[in-house]
Design a protein around this motif. Sequence first.
Motif, PDB file in Angstrom:
ATOM      1  N   LEU A 260      12.034 -41.800  43.191  1.00 56.44           N
ATOM      2  CA  LEU A 260      12.987 -41.151  44.079  1.00 56.44           C
ATOM      3  C   LEU A 260      13.235 -42.014  45.306  1.00 56.44           C
ATOM      4  O   LEU A 260      12.305 -42.588  45.872  1.00 56.44           O
ATOM      5  CB  LEU A 260      12.447 -39.778  44.505  1.00 56.44           C
ATOM      6  CG  LEU A 260      13.245 -38.996  45.544  1.00 56.44           C
ATOM      7  CD1 LEU A 260      14.608 -38.602  45.002  1.00 56.44           C
ATOM      8  CD2 LEU A 260      12.469 -37.747  45.982  1.00 56.44           C
ATOM      9  N   ALA A 261      14.514 -42.099  45.680  1.00 51.29           N
ATOM     10  CA  ALA A 261      14.892 -42.776  46.924  1.00 51.29           C
ATOM     11  C   ALA A 261      15.778 -41.845  47.732  1.00 51.29           C
ATOM     12  O   ALA A 261      16.358 -40.893  47.202  1.00 51.29           O
ATOM     13  CB  ALA A 261      15.618 -44.089  46.619  1.00 51.29           C
ATOM     14  N   ARG A 262      15.884 -42.124  49.023  1.00 51.25           N
ATOM     15  CA  ARG A 262      16.800 -41.375  49.872  1.00 51.25           C
ATOM     16  C   ARG A 262      17.530 -42.355  50.777  1.00 51.25           C
ATOM     17  O   ARG A 262      17.040 -43.449  51.081  1.00 51.25           O
ATOM     18  CB  ARG A 262      16.071 -40.320  50.696  1.00 51.25           C
ATOM     19  CG  ARG A 262      15.171 -40.866  51.778  1.00 51.25           C
ATOM     20  CD  ARG A 262      14.412 -39.740  52.487  1.00 51.25           C
ATOM     21  NE  ARG A 262      15.300 -38.716  52.993  1.00 51.25           N
ATOM     22  CZ  ARG A 262      15.139 -37.408  52.778  1.00 51.25           C
ATOM     23  NH1 ARG A 262      14.112 -36.971  52.070  1.00 51.25           N
ATOM     24  NH2 ARG A 262      15.988 -36.539  53.277  1.00 51.25           N
ATOM     25  N   ALA A 263      18.730 -41.977  51.183  1.00 52.19           N
ATOM     26  CA  ALA A 263      19.527 -42.808  52.083  1.00 52.19           C
ATOM     27  C   ALA A 263      20.568 -41.920  52.741  1.00 52.19           C
ATOM     28  O   ALA A 263      20.933 -40.861  52.194  1.00 52.19           O
ATOM     29  CB  ALA A 263      20.226 -43.941  51.319  1.00 52.19           C
ATOM     30  N   PRO A 264      21.059 -42.285  53.926  1.00 49.93           N
ATOM     31  CA  PRO A 264      22.203 -41.555  54.466  1.00 49.93           C
ATOM     32  C   PRO A 264      23.333 -41.586  53.446  1.00 49.93           C
ATOM     33  O   PRO A 264      23.658 -42.646  52.892  1.00 49.93           O
ATOM     34  CB  PRO A 264      22.556 -42.347  55.731  1.00 49.93           C
ATOM     35  CG  PRO A 264      21.279 -43.029  56.116  1.00 49.93           C
ATOM     36  CD  PRO A 264      20.601 -43.370  54.824  1.00 49.93           C
ATOM     37  N   ALA A 265      23.917 -40.439  53.152  1.00 51.61           N
ATOM     38  CA  ALA A 265      24.931 -40.378  52.099  1.00 51.61           C
ATOM     39  C   ALA A 265      26.095 -41.331  52.366  1.00 51.61           C
ATOM     40  O   ALA A 265      26.659 -41.899  51.436  1.00 51.61           O
ATOM     41  CB  ALA A 265      25.440 -38.942  51.963  1.00 51.61           C
ATOM     42  N   ALA A 266      26.432 -41.511  53.620  1.00 56.14           N
ATOM     43  CA  ALA A 266      27.571 -42.372  53.962  1.00 56.14           C
ATOM     44  C   ALA A 266      27.287 -43.845  53.740  1.00 56.14           C
ATOM     45  O   ALA A 266      28.207 -44.658  53.697  1.00 56.14           O
ATOM     46  CB  ALA A 266      27.982 -42.141  55.417  1.00 56.14           C
ATOM     47  N   THR A 267      26.002 -44.216  53.581  1.00 51.26           N
ATOM     48  CA  THR A 267      25.658 -45.633  53.462  1.00 51.26           C
ATOM     49  C   THR A 267      24.841 -45.907  52.203  1.00 51.26           C
ATOM     50  O   THR A 267      23.966 -46.769  52.199  1.00 51.26           O
ATOM     51  CB  THR A 267      24.879 -46.117  54.699  1.00 51.26           C
ATOM     52  OG1 THR A 267      23.653 -45.368  54.822  1.00 51.26           O
ATOM     53  CG2 THR A 267      25.700 -45.940  55.962  1.00 51.26           C
ATOM     54  N   ILE A 268      25.138 -45.186  51.129  1.00 46.77           N
ATOM     55  CA  ILE A 268      24.439 -45.439  49.874  1.00 46.77           C
ATOM     56  C   ILE A 268      24.633 -46.888  49.439  1.00 46.77           C
ATOM     57  O   ILE A 268      23.759 -47.482  48.805  1.00 46.77           O
ATOM     58  CB  ILE A 268      24.931 -44.468  48.782  1.00 46.77           C
ATOM     59  CG1 ILE A 268      24.485 -43.039  49.108  1.00 46.77           C
ATOM     60  CG2 ILE A 268      24.421 -44.873  47.406  1.00 46.77           C
ATOM     61  CD1 ILE A 268      24.983 -42.006  48.123  1.00 46.77           C
TER      62      ILE A 268
END
Length: 300
Positions: free
Chosen positions: A269-277
């Motif tokens: 699993l990874a996460r990132a700001p949606a606007a900067t995928i």
Amino acid sequence: MSPRTLRGLRTAILILVCGLSSAAFGDSQPGVVGLTTIDASWNAVFDRHDGWTGADCAGTVNLRDGRVLWMFGDTWISTIRDGRRLPGATMVNNSIAVHRIDPTAPWKAPDPASVRFIWGVANADGKQTAWAVPDQKHADKPSDGRLREWLWANGGGLVVDGPQNTRRLFAFFFRVRTNPQGKGVWAFTVAGTTLAVVDQLAEPVDRWKMRLIDLPNCPPSTAHREKADAEATWGMAVSLDPETASTKSPDALIYGVRRTAFLNDGLVLARAPAATIDQFQTWRYFTGNGSWSPEACAAR
């Protein structure tokens, strides 16, 4: 058989078992197969006899404007008559379809005539091409005119808000490469993950312009890397983090699979700001016990 060949073999098996029916298989009779009920209305959407006539590995993305996007893997572009493909049929590595959905009944099949199936433009030889075609910079120079690297849809994607009231599509693909050590139909291996970005979803679907960006792989020298084939492929599923979805800057959750051996897959699993995928330096990778790391190889 090398680890990469085994990886390619397993991927091929998965691709083969997730196929969609095609009109070439003949007319299906409504009824029940095992525990699954055949839906004649959805069958009619994909029962095509000219142009797009079948594909495998389908995934969908809500475009958030009353439409849904379908993404497919290997796709037949052909003409079918009397249950047979006529000469001139071509298989391309991916395609898409777009149609409107009824917000009060999003599970309802659309009118088959309203569905737009899209693949790439014909090449210099007049042959059909895939919707998404990677740069061949990583592949050996073709000697027979065939691609040495291609994209198969992972199935995962997400639409997020962009600048000036626009919407952006992020969609994930397996990056697949010819494997000289393979044999027959297994002569390929998964080389990584590619992210497709469409910045202007308001444009007609046949005018979408996409950017293809390869996700970085783990460098062999990374301390967290246990084996040379311990790579992860990303984007089988993507969603907004429910804890931040209602904020002005929501995070995206990106799910992947990390292979450490043949038939030994682990969910990562990874996460990132949606606007900067598409800016991979903003990704953080789950390492267990509530911890996150900037190193992709640390994902557990």
